[in-house]
Motif scaffolding. Structure first.
Motif, PDB file in Angstrom:
ATOM      1  N   PRO A  65       0.799  -1.235   0.000  1.00  0.00           N
ATOM      2  CA  PRO A  65       0.000   0.000   0.000  1.00  0.00           C
ATOM      3  C   PRO A  65       0.824   1.274   0.000  1.00  0.00           C
ATOM      4  O   PRO A  65       0.289   2.359  -0.255  1.00  0.00           O
ATOM      5  CB  PRO A  65      -0.819  -0.119   1.301  1.00  0.00           C
ATOM      6  CG  PRO A  65      -0.811  -1.563   1.654  1.00  0.00           C
ATOM      7  CD  PRO A  65       0.526  -2.052   1.204  1.00  0.00           C
ATOM      8  N   PHE A  66       2.123   1.174   0.261  1.00  0.00           N
ATOM      9  CA  PHE A  66       2.955   2.366   0.416  1.00  0.00           C
ATOM     10  C   PHE A  66       3.871   2.603  -0.786  1.00  0.00           C
ATOM     11  O   PHE A  66       4.705   3.511  -0.764  1.00  0.00           O
ATOM     12  CB  PHE A  66       3.795   2.241   1.690  1.00  0.00           C
ATOM     13  CG  PHE A  66       2.981   1.973   2.922  1.00  0.00           C
ATOM     14  CD1 PHE A  66       2.395   3.007   3.618  1.00  0.00           C
ATOM     15  CD2 PHE A  66       2.777   0.663   3.364  1.00  0.00           C
ATOM     16  CE1 PHE A  66       1.642   2.766   4.756  1.00  0.00           C
ATOM     17  CE2 PHE A  66       2.023   0.406   4.490  1.00  0.00           C
ATOM     18  CZ  PHE A  66       1.444   1.455   5.186  1.00  0.00           C
ATOM     19  N   ILE A  67       3.753   1.802  -1.826  1.00  0.00           N
ATOM     20  CA  ILE A  67       4.656   1.853  -2.971  1.00  0.00           C
ATOM     21  C   ILE A  67       3.880   2.118  -4.256  1.00  0.00           C
ATOM     22  O   ILE A  67       2.787   1.602  -4.457  1.00  0.00           O
ATOM     23  CB  ILE A  67       5.435   0.523  -3.112  1.00  0.00           C
ATOM     24  CG1 ILE A  67       6.399   0.337  -1.936  1.00  0.00           C
ATOM     25  CG2 ILE A  67       6.198   0.452  -4.415  1.00  0.00           C
ATOM     26  CD1 ILE A  67       7.564   1.294  -1.924  1.00  0.00           C
ATOM     27  N   ASP A 111       8.459   4.154  -8.309  1.00  0.00           N
ATOM     28  CA  ASP A 111       9.370   4.374  -7.190  1.00  0.00           C
ATOM     29  C   ASP A 111      10.730   3.732  -7.432  1.00  0.00           C
ATOM     30  O   ASP A 111      10.848   2.717  -8.138  1.00  0.00           O
ATOM     31  CB  ASP A 111       8.764   3.819  -5.899  1.00  0.00           C
ATOM     32  CG  ASP A 111       7.668   4.716  -5.345  1.00  0.00           C
ATOM     33  OD1 ASP A 111       7.467   5.812  -5.904  1.00  0.00           O
ATOM     34  OD2 ASP A 111       7.007   4.322  -4.365  1.00  0.00           O
ATOM     35  N   LEU A 112      11.760   4.329  -6.801  1.00  0.00           N
ATOM     36  CA  LEU A 112      13.138   3.856  -6.931  1.00  0.00           C
ATOM     37  C   LEU A 112      13.707   3.566  -5.547  1.00  0.00           C
ATOM     38  O   LEU A 112      13.399   4.258  -4.575  1.00  0.00           O
ATOM     39  CB  LEU A 112      14.018   4.920  -7.607  1.00  0.00           C
ATOM     40  CG  LEU A 112      13.638   5.357  -9.016  1.00  0.00           C
ATOM     41  CD1 LEU A 112      14.470   6.577  -9.415  1.00  0.00           C
ATOM     42  CD2 LEU A 112      13.891   4.215  -9.986  1.00  0.00           C
ATOM     43  N   ILE A 113      14.570   2.561  -5.481  1.00  0.00           N
ATOM     44  CA  ILE A 113      15.281   2.258  -4.250  1.00  0.00           C
ATOM     45  C   ILE A 113      16.771   2.382  -4.500  1.00  0.00           C
ATOM     46  O   ILE A 113      17.256   2.058  -5.587  1.00  0.00           O
ATOM     47  CB  ILE A 113      14.934   0.835  -3.747  1.00  0.00           C
ATOM     48  CG1 ILE A 113      15.543   0.592  -2.360  1.00  0.00           C
ATOM     49  CG2 ILE A 113      15.392  -0.231  -4.722  1.00  0.00           C
ATOM     50  CD1 ILE A 113      15.053  -0.683  -1.693  1.00  0.00           C
ATOM     51  N   LEU A 114      17.504   2.910  -3.512  1.00  0.00           N
ATOM     52  CA  LEU A 114      18.955   2.989  -3.604  1.00  0.00           C
ATOM     53  C   LEU A 114      19.547   1.753  -2.940  1.00  0.00           C
ATOM     54  O   LEU A 114      19.350   1.512  -1.751  1.00  0.00           O
ATOM     55  CB  LEU A 114      19.472   4.253  -2.918  1.00  0.00           C
ATOM     56  CG  LEU A 114      20.995   4.396  -2.811  1.00  0.00           C
ATOM     57  CD1 LEU A 114      21.658   4.327  -4.178  1.00  0.00           C
ATOM     58  CD2 LEU A 114      21.364   5.691  -2.101  1.00  0.00           C
ATOM     59  N   SER A 115      20.258   0.956  -3.707  1.00  0.00           N
ATOM     60  CA  SER A 115      20.885  -0.271  -3.213  1.00  0.00           C
ATOM     61  C   SER A 115      22.397  -0.076  -3.210  1.00  0.00           C
ATOM     62  O   SER A 115      22.991   0.196  -4.251  1.00  0.00           O
ATOM     63  CB  SER A 115      20.493  -1.450  -4.109  1.00  0.00           C
ATOM     64  OG  SER A 115      21.114  -2.640  -3.686  1.00  0.00           O
ATOM     65  N   GLY A 140       8.455  -4.747  -9.364  1.00  0.00           N
ATOM     66  CA  GLY A 140       8.527  -3.645 -10.314  1.00  0.00           C
ATOM     67  C   GLY A 140       9.054  -2.345  -9.749  1.00  0.00           C
ATOM     68  O   GLY A 140       8.809  -1.274 -10.303  1.00  0.00           O
ATOM     69  N   ILE A 141       9.813  -2.393  -8.646  1.00  0.00           N
ATOM     70  CA  ILE A 141      10.459  -1.199  -8.101  1.00  0.00           C
ATOM     71  C   ILE A 141      11.807  -1.030  -8.789  1.00  0.00           C
ATOM     72  O   ILE A 141      12.584  -1.989  -8.891  1.00  0.00           O
ATOM     73  CB  ILE A 141      10.655  -1.310  -6.579  1.00  0.00           C
ATOM     74  CG1 ILE A 141       9.311  -1.504  -5.882  1.00  0.00           C
ATOM     75  CG2 ILE A 141      11.356  -0.070  -6.032  1.00  0.00           C
ATOM     76  CD1 ILE A 141       9.432  -1.762  -4.383  1.00  0.00           C
TER      77      ILE A 141
END
Length: 495
Positions: A97-99, A104-108, A128-129
């Motif tokens: 529910p928060f994405i 959206d992008l994540i820094l890895s 699919g992020i």
């Protein structure tokens, strides 16, 4: 390379912008012993030699991932395909529910050999992020030249880290605040408390972001929705500050033997000192640890878990597998847990890090270390205790570049900055600060440090003082400071 006997082929990616200087020469050297292929050549080879698709079964082994080795030799953990996918499905139930998937992008930036980073990346591909890859050394603008740091450049919506990363960010943030005038400091700290209180009661609280917390949010790109912390317990004060000044911090709990995840908070959870509720991929129970007076009837005990995400055993180590896995599939985590009134799990400590003092009572080393990291003077800390002691002692890690500044702040006179770490006045000042931290956080006398020594060289994976997951390697830290540690024991009246 001369010691490698089983590898026959090496595949590398060709850089579309040209190979870095020296790479061509290095590749030619490798060709002398191995068959070397570009990725494009492998793709063409596959097209020319089609084979029937072979889909793996859920119980088949997907990979062997090694534990961090914080207390000994790393162990090879056999993780199945269903283990990996059940974790992805489990976290999806909590955070979907928060994405905004596809946006959206994540820094890895943590190593993919660390299970936290691996399962988060798998989940991103599953859901699919988008993933942007950085490194710990290029995260901020201060760590790069003539360009933006990874955070500013990517402007991620999600970011993950281990407690040591957040402790460093917190210390840097508060040192900047403390350099400000009295009014700014008062406004900042009051806003942190107010925002957390409003968040707790689910009341509007974002109106302060554009005024009080604008600089801290801009420093991370201004788009963070939440950050993920795992690998070890994070201190409540760190989480409180991040929730207010940056974005919600969710605390997860997992281990390599559980394919990465056992429980996690949701981003709108306003509570502290817990790691959320168990994921749908496992069932969980607490088991009595009578020697430490933890009983399941009181909602405390060793955490046992069972489910599709649990590993299949240790590579070439059936004896340890039998010790860790019960016949009916329960994994003995070795962690001591406690249920909160809301049904969340709180990690008290590691079973192996519970130490009985001379009084007969136990103290929890990892929990104490998390508390003492509230000190802004220290970079890291490793606590030692045994049954001869009435109070623990510690080796304190302080950034060598900051030692002189700390000495000046505490009025410690010195002639040579390189000698400050062993200056008795400086050591007493650090100990006094840590004892104030103990008092402010309600620690008992037997949890309060009696003595410390200082290691001015930063602990890191590179010097083998920390694991790749930034956990303490206690044995290596102890051996490195053997003589100084023995001298501290002597000063405490121990043989």
């Amino acid at each position: 390379m001369d010691d490698v006997e089983t590898v026959k082929n090496i595949v590398y990616y060709q850089d579309v912008y040209g190979m870095p200087k020296g790479c061509e020469e290095a590749i030619e050297k490798v060709r002398a012993k191995f068959m070397v292929h570009t990725m494009n050549e492998i793709c063409e080879l596959g097209k020319a030699n089609p084979v029937e698709l072979n889909i793996s079964g859920g119980d088949e082994i997907a990979m062997v991932m090694y534990t961090s080795g914080s207390t000994g030799k790393p162990k090879g953990v056999l993780i199945s395909h269903q283990g990996v996918m059940s974790v992805a499905g489990g976290i999806h139930v909590f955070i979907s529910p928060f994405i905004e998937y596809g946006k959206d992008l994540i820094l890895s930036y943590l190593p993919l050999s660390h299970v936290l980073s691996f399962f988060v990346d798998v989940y991103c591909m599953f859901s699919g992020i988008g993933i942007g890859y950085g490194t710990p050394r290029t995260l901020t603008d201060e760590s790069v030249r003539e360009c933006k740091g990874d955070i500013k450049e990517l402007r991620p919506m999600v970011m993950m880290g281990v407690p040591q990363v957040w402790n460093t960010i917190r210390a840097g943030m508060l040192k900047q605040v403390d350099k400000s005038g009295w009014l700014v400091r008062k406004l900042f700290y009051s806003a942190v408390e107010l925002k957390n209180a409003l968040r707790h009661y689910n009341m509007p609280h974002n109106f302060m972001d554009g005024i009080v917390f604008k600089k801290t949010k801009d420093a991370t790109g201004g788009r963070l929705k939440f950050v993920i912390t795992g690998g070890a317990p994070v201190n409540k004060n760190v989480q409180r500050l991040m929730n207010a000044a940056l974005c919600p911090m969710i605390h997860g709990y997992g281990m390599t033997e559980a394919s990465g995840l056992l429980s996690v908070q949701i981003p709108n959870d306003p509570t502290f000192n817990n790691v959320g509720s168990p994921c749908p991929s496992v069932e969980m129970k607490l088991v009595d640890v009578p020697e430490a007076k933890y009983y399941a009837k009181n909602g405390q005990g060793e955490i046992w878990v069972r489910g599709p995400s649990i590993f299949k055993g240790y590579l070439d180590n059936e004896e340890l597998t039998r010790e860790t896995l019960t016949e009916d599939g329960w994994l003995k985590t070795g962690d001591i847990g406690e249920w909160t009134a809301q049904g969340q799990l709180s990690i008290i400590d590691r079973k192996k890090n519970l130490v009985k003092m001379v009084t007969g009572e136990y103290i929890a080393l990892e929990a104490l270390e998390a508390t003492y990291k509230n000190s802004l003077f220290i970079h890291n800390i490793c606590i030692f205790a045994d049954s001869r002691m009435s109070q623990p002692c510690a080796i304190v890690n302080i950034d060598g570049s900051q030692i002189a500044n700390i000495a000046d702040e505490n009025g410690v006179n010195y002639n040579n900055p390189s000698d400050i770490a062993t200056n008795p006045d400086f050591v007493r000042a650090i100990l006094a600060d840590l004892q104030r931290v103990a008092k402010r956080n309600g620690l008992s006398k037997q949890e309060t440090l009696m003595a410390v020594i200082i290691d001015p060289e930063l602990w890191s994976p590179e010097n083998d003082m920390l694991t790749p997951a930034m956990k303490l390697k206690r044995n290596d830290i102890r051996d490195r400071s053997g003589d100084a540690l023995q001298a501290m024991y002597t000063s405490m009246g121990l043989d």
